[in-house]
Design a protein around this motif. Sequence first.
Motif, PDB file in Angstrom:
ATOM      1  N   ARG A   1       0.812  -1.219   0.000  1.00 55.61           N
ATOM      2  CA  ARG A   1       0.000   0.000   0.000  1.00 55.61           C
ATOM      3  C   ARG A   1       0.846   1.270   0.000  1.00 55.61           C
ATOM      4  N   ARG A   2       1.924   1.327  -0.731  1.00 55.31           N
ATOM      5  CA  ARG A   2       2.705   2.568  -0.805  1.00 55.31           C
ATOM      6  C   ARG A   2       2.004   3.494  -1.794  1.00 55.31           C
TER       7      ARG A   2
ATOM      8  N   ALA B   1      -6.227  13.161   3.465  1.00 56.79           N
ATOM      9  CA  ALA B   1      -6.059  11.867   2.792  1.00 56.79           C
ATOM     10  C   ALA B   1      -4.935  11.065   3.441  1.00 56.79           C
ATOM     11  N   VAL B   2      -3.870  11.732   3.849  1.00 52.54           N
ATOM     12  CA  VAL B   2      -2.766  11.044   4.525  1.00 52.54           C
ATOM     13  C   VAL B   2      -3.240  10.464   5.855  1.00 52.54           C
ATOM     14  N   ASP B   3      -4.001  11.250   6.612  1.00 51.11           N
ATOM     15  CA  ASP B   3      -4.544  10.738   7.877  1.00 51.11           C
ATOM     16  C   ASP B   3      -5.370   9.470   7.643  1.00 51.11           C
ATOM     17  N   GLN B   4      -6.224   9.529   6.631  1.00 56.21           N
ATOM     18  CA  GLN B   4      -7.065   8.371   6.324  1.00 56.21           C
ATOM     19  C   GLN B   4      -6.206   7.179   5.912  1.00 56.21           C
ATOM     20  N   LEU B   5      -5.169   7.448   5.135  1.00 56.14           N
ATOM     21  CA  LEU B   5      -4.270   6.377   4.695  1.00 56.14           C
ATOM     22  C   LEU B   5      -3.624   5.704   5.893  1.00 56.14           C
ATOM     23  N   MET B   6      -3.177   6.473   6.862  1.00 59.24           N
ATOM     24  CA  MET B   6      -2.562   5.907   8.058  1.00 59.24           C
ATOM     25  C   MET B   6      -3.577   5.092   8.868  1.00 59.24           C
TER      26      MET B   6
ATOM     27  N   GLU C   1      -6.046   3.473   7.747  1.00 60.42           N
ATOM     28  CA  GLU C   1      -6.371   2.238   7.034  1.00 60.42           C
ATOM     29  C   GLU C   1      -5.187   1.283   6.930  1.00 60.42           C
ATOM     30  N   GLY C   2      -4.067   1.653   7.549  1.00 59.26           N
ATOM     31  CA  GLY C   2      -2.911   0.771   7.508  1.00 59.26           C
ATOM     32  C   GLY C   2      -2.078   0.888   6.248  1.00 59.26           C
TER      33      GLY C   2
ATOM     34  N   SER D   1     -10.405   2.081  -0.713  1.00 59.84           N
ATOM     35  CA  SER D   1     -10.372   1.209  -1.884  1.00 59.84           C
ATOM     36  C   SER D   1      -8.966   0.737  -2.208  1.00 59.84           C
ATOM     37  N   VAL D   2      -7.953   1.502  -1.832  1.00 64.96           N
ATOM     38  CA  VAL D   2      -6.577   0.989  -1.953  1.00 64.96           C
ATOM     39  C   VAL D   2      -6.432  -0.266  -1.099  1.00 64.96           C
ATOM     40  N   GLY D   3      -7.063  -0.221   0.089  1.00 59.59           N
ATOM     41  CA  GLY D   3      -7.055  -1.398   0.945  1.00 59.59           C
ATOM     42  C   GLY D   3      -7.759  -2.581   0.301  1.00 59.59           C
TER      43      GLY D   3
END
Length: 919
Positions: free
Chosen positions: A297-298, A312-317, A319-320, A445-447
């Motif tokens: 997930r990079r 978006a970065v906060d959400q990315l973190m 979601e793992g 959705s990346v997840g």
Amino acid sequence: MTIRNLDKAFAPTSVALIGATPRPGSVGAKVLANLHSAGFKGPIWTVNPKYPSIDGERCFPSIKDLPDAPDLAIIATPPEAVPGLIGELGEKGTRAAVVLTAGIEEGNGLMQAMLDAARPYTLRIIGPNCFGIFLPHIGLNASFSHISPRPGRLALLSQSGAIASSIIDWAGNHAIGFSKIITLGNMGDVDVGDCLNQLATDRDTTAILMYLETVPHGRKFMSAARAASRAKPIVVVKAGRHAAAAKAALTHTGAISGADAVADAAFRRAGLLRVGQIEQLFDAAETLTRLKPTKSRRVAIVTNGGGVGVLAVDQLMDEGGVLAELSPETIEELDKVMPPTWSRTNPMDLIGDAPPERYVAATEAALADPNVDALLVLNCPTALSSADGAAEAVISTVKADRARHPYPKPVLTCWLGGETVMKARERLRAAGVATFLSPSDAIRSVGYLTDWHKAQALLMRTPPSLPDDFTWDAERARAVMVKAAEEGRSVLTEPEAKEVLAAFGIPIVKTVIARTIEEVEETARELLRDHKAVVVKLLSAEITHKSDVGGVVLNLSTPEEAVNAVRIITKRVERSRPDAHIEGFTVQPMIRRTAAHELIVGIGNDPLFGPTIVFGAGGTAVEVIADSATGLPPLDRNLARDLIEQTRISRLLDGYRDIPPADMNALELSLIRLSQMAVDLPSITSLDINPLLASSDGVVALDARVAFDPKQVHKSGPNRDMAIRPYPSGWDSTADLASGASVILRPLMPTDVHLYPEFLGKLSPEDIRMRFLAPLKTLPEEMIARLTQIDYARDMAFVALDPESGELLGVSRLAADPDHVEAEYAVTVRSDMKGRGIGWLLMKQIIEYAAADGIERLYGVILPENHTMLSMCRELGFVAVSSPEADGLRHVVIHLEAPASEEEAEASVGSQRPRLIPS
């Protein structure tokens, strides 16, 4: 039955509505209106003796009066009439019906009467108590829905009509279409497994969405889901994740909901993607049908608004995910075209006035960066830039990237706003670029992409070989339970339970039974010669959880302390369980291991999916800690490791600070041995090892509990309740060739994947063409994985091996249809080994197995120039038939004598000693 006659329901050419009525507000009137308005091209007949005509068209008084047998009947009548109507439809020639009627239950006898009426005609029933079905591609709306779905490529299976109605409404507002929508209702006949089997090969469907409350037939569901998920993405929402919701689901359709952890394990093992909310179904489908899965997930983020990029970065973190670190080359390249104020880091803030050219540059650079696995492009509407222009820039860049790379990196987009960006979103979606309403939806959705990759890897995983010294003694373990059953017990004592574990090679601590206080003293004295302390435990067949009554005393360093422990335990039992009989006590060494972890491992039994394997944090606070994971047997090392890694305690097992890592090999083997126990001992209803002590020195079982069904103790494996059929050993043999040489014949194992490169390298191009009916230079790794990762419930393959070198000389295989009535075979012999009788042996083996497995017909599709295969088929009893496929191919078929019963088939295909090879 599985897919027999389901084509009549999924692609009918004529429809009859039984119970049609002009009465406003009635189900019959609404269904008829939907049938007429959706655009169905075939005849739509109505049946109701009360009306000679409805809406100006003739209404027939009875089914027998219809001009022809309808492919599909829709029934909306009082429940008492349904069984009789089903019988009339079957006699008329109809082979599929949708029963909308509620009130048809097991308790009132109407369900069985309906099924009995359908059985002589193999008439398939969807429902009863369902919302209807929708086939938008042929203009069929056989439901009482308030809205018709638009055509699309998604299929929806729903056990709830209300949920289906809500999804259709929601999808209509988001321009999402469907290939098929099937509401299942009470699943009297057609269930979710049947529908998955049908949709797996449906050309109109690219992804399958499911809303489930229960699974009625775990083994059939697993086989169907595993087959379908190899072909297309399947996304599932299952209700009942928590106990209160599961209880509500019980009354919704009168079905029983299985434990959620087991359902989750089944979905993982079947390669399905599970999401938590209805709206996430569509985001997942949008993602999986447009983008390739990714291993990690990079993520790189391109945005024209700094604030939304940070969110978006906060959400990315959360979601793992991982924020990709841009390479120096990428930053240097972008410095040439970006304004001086651009962010020069990830997220790539292009500034609010970003023209399309900046989007092109940033997107191209991110896709070329080796540190980036996926790209999220965000756009915020401003007066200084064009949302449409930015969308066109991304579309052109993505199209160019897809043209250059066979496996392009996934690009996800989010154009924030409302009316201003609607056209941009439509353009992105029309161009096949995944787009979402919010950054959080896109990040989630990346997840989905990585979760889907994991699910497919789990489905197609190639396990390493088991150790050569992997041995066990199932008969020894079974004898322990037989003896206990003869004594009228269904729970083993701790020493008996440990004897069962020892029979399967699980390390145990030495445990001595002492019947009297004097024996306790003498045993403690003996053990203390080699150990610093001992443990005294209560021995009572009536008390299995000894700690609950204070029946365990630890760290006793003298015989006198052991004697005192007996007195203490006795008083505690007399106080809390005066009715319990104390048979004696057990004395065992006090095991001390530096930095050891207390774990719980065991076997459970789910009513839907059969035996399960549990792993987690153990000890007396196991329920409070609530850190466990569930898997389905059979397990291999990879599956065992995956089970371990689902828990929080797995991070401690990897070691931390000055604590060394636990012996993971020993821990994995313990889970594999438990899995083998579940295969070999069908009578076990539950088994706990708590604690299983794990450290760098290995594992040891300190305590164990085994419950079993006394009526099943004489049964041997393979366990017929398993949701996934284990490797069918017992089919190993050595055969002699005419030359005097010999070959080993055995079922294919997933570990045989390493034999394929050399085997394929020794196949001539012509032989490859003969086998695969196409001129292939090489076989992709994915195809080789599929050839070796077979589902033994419906597929089989035998390999011929050189006894000395172990080289693969030939392969025969069959693939059965979902009904398990007929199967297609294929045989491949290494080009330099042809003419020695290997193909003959492999063919005979596959024919014998097919007959034992209850398959009625075995057929093959052969090129006309493959004279060797055609000749061998004639000698084996195959007959040539006309090909329903491409011109020029030869079809051959042989009819087999099936076993008399399902039990006989299981016994024939099973094994005296099935090995631990998961499919």
